[in-house]
Design an enzyme around this catalytic site. Structure first.
Site, PDB file in Angstrom:
ATOM      1  N   TYR A 137      -8.193  10.880  -6.550  1.00  9.55           N
ATOM      2  CA  TYR A 137      -9.653  11.016  -6.539  1.00  9.55           C
ATOM      3  C   TYR A 137     -10.096  11.511  -5.169  1.00  9.55           C
ATOM      4  O   TYR A 137      -9.733  10.933  -4.141  1.00  9.55           O
ATOM      5  CB  TYR A 137     -10.316   9.676  -6.847  1.00  9.55           C
ATOM      6  CG  TYR A 137     -11.795   9.791  -7.144  1.00  9.55           C
ATOM      7  CD1 TYR A 137     -12.241   9.940  -8.454  1.00  9.55           C
ATOM      8  CD2 TYR A 137     -12.743   9.770  -6.132  1.00  9.55           C
ATOM      9  CE1 TYR A 137     -13.603  10.059  -8.732  1.00  9.55           C
ATOM     10  CE2 TYR A 137     -14.092   9.884  -6.397  1.00  9.55           C
ATOM     11  CZ  TYR A 137     -14.519  10.037  -7.705  1.00  9.55           C
ATOM     12  OH  TYR A 137     -15.862  10.164  -7.977  1.00  9.55           O
ATOM     13  N   GLN A 199     -16.073   7.272 -15.063  1.00  6.55           N
ATOM     14  CA  GLN A 199     -15.643   8.029 -16.234  1.00  6.55           C
ATOM     15  C   GLN A 199     -14.395   8.859 -15.949  1.00  6.55           C
ATOM     16  O   GLN A 199     -13.549   9.049 -16.828  1.00  6.55           O
ATOM     17  CB  GLN A 199     -16.767   8.919 -16.769  1.00  6.55           C
ATOM     18  CG  GLN A 199     -17.260  10.006 -15.826  1.00  6.55           C
ATOM     19  CD  GLN A 199     -18.376   9.546 -14.920  1.00  6.55           C
ATOM     20  OE1 GLN A 199     -18.525   8.349 -14.658  1.00  6.55           O
ATOM     21  NE2 GLN A 199     -19.179  10.475 -14.429  1.00  6.55           N
ATOM     22  N   ASN A 222     -16.575   5.665  -4.435  1.00  6.88           N
ATOM     23  CA  ASN A 222     -17.676   4.715  -4.297  1.00  6.88           C
ATOM     24  C   ASN A 222     -17.352   3.412  -5.027  1.00  6.88           C
ATOM     25  O   ASN A 222     -16.263   3.242  -5.588  1.00  6.88           O
ATOM     26  CB  ASN A 222     -18.999   5.328  -4.765  1.00  6.88           C
ATOM     27  CG  ASN A 222     -18.988   5.668  -6.256  1.00  6.88           C
ATOM     28  OD1 ASN A 222     -18.203   5.135  -7.028  1.00  6.88           O
ATOM     29  ND2 ASN A 222     -19.876   6.557  -6.653  1.00  6.88           N
ATOM     30  N   SER A 247     -14.936   2.011   5.381  1.00 10.64           N
ATOM     31  CA  SER A 247     -14.008   2.233   6.489  1.00 10.64           C
ATOM     32  C   SER A 247     -14.204   1.186   7.578  1.00 10.64           C
ATOM     33  O   SER A 247     -15.279   0.611   7.731  1.00 10.64           O
ATOM     34  CB  SER A 247     -14.240   3.634   7.069  1.00 10.64           C
ATOM     35  OG  SER A 247     -13.232   3.957   7.999  1.00 10.64           O
ATOM     36  N   GLN A 269     -16.316   5.215  13.649  1.00 16.93           N
ATOM     37  CA  GLN A 269     -16.231   4.425  12.426  1.00 16.93           C
ATOM     38  C   GLN A 269     -17.610   4.118  11.874  1.00 16.93           C
ATOM     39  O   GLN A 269     -17.848   4.190  10.669  1.00 16.93           O
ATOM     40  CB  GLN A 269     -15.470   3.128  12.692  1.00 16.93           C
ATOM     41  CG  GLN A 269     -13.975   3.305  12.856  1.00 16.93           C
ATOM     42  CD  GLN A 269     -13.315   3.918  11.638  1.00 16.93           C
ATOM     43  OE1 GLN A 269     -13.528   3.475  10.515  1.00 16.93           O
ATOM     44  NE2 GLN A 269     -12.525   4.958  11.854  1.00 16.93           N
ATOM     45  N   HIS A 272     -19.471   6.527   9.440  1.00 16.49           N
ATOM     46  CA  HIS A 272     -19.017   6.734   8.064  1.00 16.49           C
ATOM     47  C   HIS A 272     -20.110   6.357   7.072  1.00 16.49           C
ATOM     48  O   HIS A 272     -20.499   7.149   6.222  1.00 16.49           O
ATOM     49  CB  HIS A 272     -17.763   5.898   7.784  1.00 16.49           C
ATOM     50  CG  HIS A 272     -16.489   6.586   8.162  1.00 16.49           C
ATOM     51  ND1 HIS A 272     -15.890   7.514   7.354  1.00 16.49           N
ATOM     52  CD2 HIS A 272     -15.698   6.468   9.260  1.00 16.49           C
ATOM     53  CE1 HIS A 272     -14.788   7.953   7.936  1.00 16.49           C
ATOM     54  NE2 HIS A 272     -14.649   7.342   9.096  1.00 16.49           N
ATOM     55  N   GLU A 337      -8.151  -1.852   8.406  1.00 12.48           N
ATOM     56  CA  GLU A 337      -7.700  -0.548   7.900  1.00 12.48           C
ATOM     57  C   GLU A 337      -7.083   0.262   9.037  1.00 12.48           C
ATOM     58  O   GLU A 337      -5.971   0.770   8.929  1.00 12.48           O
ATOM     59  CB  GLU A 337      -8.888   0.195   7.296  1.00 12.48           C
ATOM     60  CG  GLU A 337      -8.564   1.601   6.824  1.00 12.48           C
ATOM     61  CD  GLU A 337      -9.801   2.394   6.448  1.00 12.48           C
ATOM     62  OE1 GLU A 337      -9.653   3.381   5.709  1.00 12.48           O
ATOM     63  OE2 GLU A 337     -10.911   2.040   6.911  1.00 12.48           O
ATOM     64  N   HIS A 338      -7.813   0.417  10.124  1.00 17.13           N
ATOM     65  CA  HIS A 338      -7.332   1.099  11.326  1.00 17.13           C
ATOM     66  C   HIS A 338      -7.257   0.094  12.469  1.00 17.13           C
ATOM     67  O   HIS A 338      -8.213  -0.651  12.687  1.00 17.13           O
ATOM     68  CB  HIS A 338      -8.283   2.226  11.750  1.00 17.13           C
ATOM     69  CG  HIS A 338      -8.571   3.242  10.681  1.00 17.13           C
ATOM     70  ND1 HIS A 338      -9.716   3.205   9.913  1.00 17.13           N
ATOM     71  CD2 HIS A 338      -7.861   4.317  10.257  1.00 17.13           C
ATOM     72  CE1 HIS A 338      -9.707   4.223   9.065  1.00 17.13           C
ATOM     73  NE2 HIS A 338      -8.592   4.913   9.241  1.00 17.13           N
ATOM     74  N   ASP A 371      -6.514  10.538  10.656  1.00 16.75           N
ATOM     75  CA  ASP A 371      -7.347  10.882   9.505  1.00 16.75           C
ATOM     76  C   ASP A 371      -7.063  12.285   8.988  1.00 16.75           C
ATOM     77  O   ASP A 371      -7.291  12.571   7.813  1.00 16.75           O
ATOM     78  CB  ASP A 371      -8.827  10.794   9.884  1.00 16.75           C
ATOM     79  CG  ASP A 371      -9.339   9.365   9.946  1.00 16.75           C
ATOM     80  OD1 ASP A 371      -8.637   8.464   9.458  1.00 16.75           O
ATOM     81  OD2 ASP A 371     -10.444   9.162  10.486  1.00 16.75           O
ATOM     82  N   GLU A 425      18.595 -24.117 -19.715  1.00 13.05           N
ATOM     83  CA  GLU A 425      17.283 -23.578 -20.076  1.00 13.05           C
ATOM     84  C   GLU A 425      17.017 -23.640 -21.573  1.00 13.05           C
ATOM     85  O   GLU A 425      15.948 -23.257 -22.030  1.00 13.05           O
ATOM     86  CB  GLU A 425      17.155 -22.135 -19.577  1.00 13.05           C
ATOM     87  CG  GLU A 425      17.085 -22.053 -18.053  1.00 13.05           C
ATOM     88  CD  GLU A 425      16.847 -20.639 -17.556  1.00 13.05           C
ATOM     89  OE1 GLU A 425      16.925 -19.696 -18.359  1.00 13.05           O
ATOM     90  OE2 GLU A 425      16.567 -20.489 -16.353  1.00 13.05           O
ATOM     91  N   HIS A 431      22.792 -16.188 -24.833  1.00 14.79           N
ATOM     92  CA  HIS A 431      23.020 -15.776 -23.454  1.00 14.79           C
ATOM     93  C   HIS A 431      24.475 -15.934 -23.021  1.00 14.79           C
ATOM     94  O   HIS A 431      25.136 -14.971 -22.628  1.00 14.79           O
ATOM     95  CB  HIS A 431      22.107 -16.563 -22.506  1.00 14.79           C
ATOM     96  CG  HIS A 431      20.685 -16.133 -22.553  1.00 14.79           C
ATOM     97  ND1 HIS A 431      19.895 -16.301 -23.664  1.00 14.79           N
ATOM     98  CD2 HIS A 431      19.896 -15.532 -21.613  1.00 14.79           C
ATOM     99  CE1 HIS A 431      18.686 -15.823 -23.416  1.00 14.79           C
ATOM    100  NE2 HIS A 431      18.657 -15.355 -22.176  1.00 14.79           N
TER     101      HIS A 431
END
Length: 459
Positions: A137, A199, A222, A247, A269, A272, A337-338, A371, A425, A431
């Protein structure tokens, strides 16, 4: 805004607010995307057409879902030479880095085991295999993200994925930004789907009359994209990288760092979006004050000043630490994240880091280089999920089935344990007997052939 506080003096509520930072109202969003997902699953193309028109204002026919190949070629031809050179460098570095990862993560491996006797041998190993189809995406909106087109596709191809689709929301008249098409072209992506939102994730997860079903969907988006990925992954319909959020950066710095550069990292940052998080951890109060003053001055001339102010007001922090060990401890709890490390003894700090999406060490490693062009990935875990997952890489598109081959002697040496444990068991019939039955047969191998598998997996 961006007040300086000492970690040891934070209340439980203040500490929790910083560590939890921005989090989407996932439960509420799940309820909103569920009918979209279910309708796409039931109605296929017609639901994709309906939601694309409703949310993106573009009416597409099924035969228009994918960008025609001639448009991709045209976009590449019309891309200015400097951008072509820059995209080529980004592509080359990302491809080389992820191919090198594959050498370590995606090659087969096996080892011979034994109960002690030379004849009682068996081989166990792993045989990595790539998923058949995957999709990435690429967010839309007001910005274009050619770098994300590279970040989601190049590792997939390096892993050995044969069929990769990029999906991105259409702009007016169903167009896709030229730079995104150019990046897809250089990466080798030939199918670009002009569908966005929940979708798009649902269509790729279930497949429609026109859109292929894929095994894995990766990439940022998003809150609706994130919720759809999480929901469909939980249903077991499709694999994902992780539910990515806003971010974020944590900077561990002492007074060996440069005030101006650290201020710009925090600003980078914060610009963003309003939910981005920027945190400075330092053991030097004078340095902390200088950085704060410089950030506030830089905001006055920032192009996205309103967004920066909102981000730093809600999710920006400058935290004083008693020492760098306390900074490391807080960073590991935050799992950013960073993570940027800019201290005199950088390796001492790096050696104690356990949780981070991507780490930038020293004065010449700004986050922006990762990045775009160093070769690592910018599709990274956020919101603390770096505690248990990693950024997109070849391993995102690989599975690791285990493999074993035993000699007759190896099976005989393990048979009593199988019989004992399976009986405990409650598996009395199949088995243990499945093992004993093998041992009753005459050996079809004159020699121990476990070495063949060992050589195959270690090739």
């Amino acid at each position: 805004m961006l007040e300086i506080k000492r970690i040891s003096q934070l209340s439980k509520q203040e500490r929790r607010a910083i560590l939890n930072r921005s989090s989407a109202r996932m439960a509420e969003t799940m309820e909103r995307i569920r009918p979209i997902v279910e309708k796409v699953a039931q109605e296929g193309d017609s639901a994709v057409i309906e939601y694309t028109e409703r949310f993106d204002g573009v009416r597409l026919k099924p035969e228009e879902f994918f960008v025609p190949q001639e448009q991709i070629e045209q976009a590449w031809g019309e891309t200015d030479d400097e951008l072509k050179i820059a995209l080529s460098l980004c592509h080359s570095n990302i491809r080389n880095f992820h191919r090198d990862i594959k050498t370590h993560l995606a090659s087969g491996w096996a080892k011979t085991y034994s109960t002690g006797s030379e004849k009682d041998r068996w081989v166990c190993g792993i045989m990595p295999t790539a998923v058949d189809r995957a999709a990435g995406y690429v967010p839309g909106g007001t910005a274009a993200y050619p770098s994300t087109a590279l970040m989601v596709s190049v590792p997939a191809f390096a892993a050995g994925v044969g069929d990769f689709v990029i999906t991105t929301p259409p702009r007016e008249a169903g167009t896709v930004p030229q730079a995104v098409l150019a990046a897809a072209k250089i990466a080798g992506v030939t199918r670009i789907l002009r569908v966005g939102g929940a979708q798009a994730i649902a269509a790729l997860a279930f497949g429609t009359e026109t859109i292929p079903q894929v095994d894995v969907v990766v990439g940022p988006g998003n809150v609706f994209v994130t919720a759809a990925k999480a929901y469909l992954s939980a249903l077991g319909v499709v694999g994902i990288d992780f539910p990515a959020g806003p971010s974020e950066v944590v900077i561990i710095a002492d007074n060996s760092a440069r005030v101006e550069s650290v201020a710009f990292e925090l600003l980078a940052q914060a610009e963003h979006d309003r939910d981005a998080a920027s945190v400075l951890l330092t053991d030097n109060e004078a340095f902390a004050s200088a950085v704060r003053e410089r950030v506030l001055a830089l905001i006055e001339t920032a192009e996205r000043a309103d967004i920066v102010r909102a981000s730093l007001k809600d999710y920006g922090s400058i935290l004083l630490c008693d020492d760098l060990d306390e900074a490391v401890s807080f960073s590991n709890a935050y799992a950013p994240e960073h993570l940027q490390i800019w201290v005199a003894d950088e390796l001492a700090v790096l050696s104690k880091i356990r949780h981070a999406g991507s780490i930038f060490v020293g004065e010449w490693a700004p986050v922006a280089v990762g990045d775009y062009v160093s070769g690592t990935n910018h599709v990274l875990p956020t919101g603390g999920s770096a505690r248990f997952t990693s950024g997109v890489s070849v391993s995102t598109f690989l599975k690791y089935p285990t493999v074993q081959k035993l000699s007759r002697g190896g099976l005989a040496s393990l048979a009593p344990a199988v019989a004992k444990v399976s009986t405990a068991e409650g598996f009395y019939s199949g088995h243990g007997r499945s093992v004993q039955q093998r041992l009753k047969e005459k050996s079809s191998d004159a020699q121990d052939t476990t070495e063949t598998l060992l050589k195959f997996l270690n090739r």
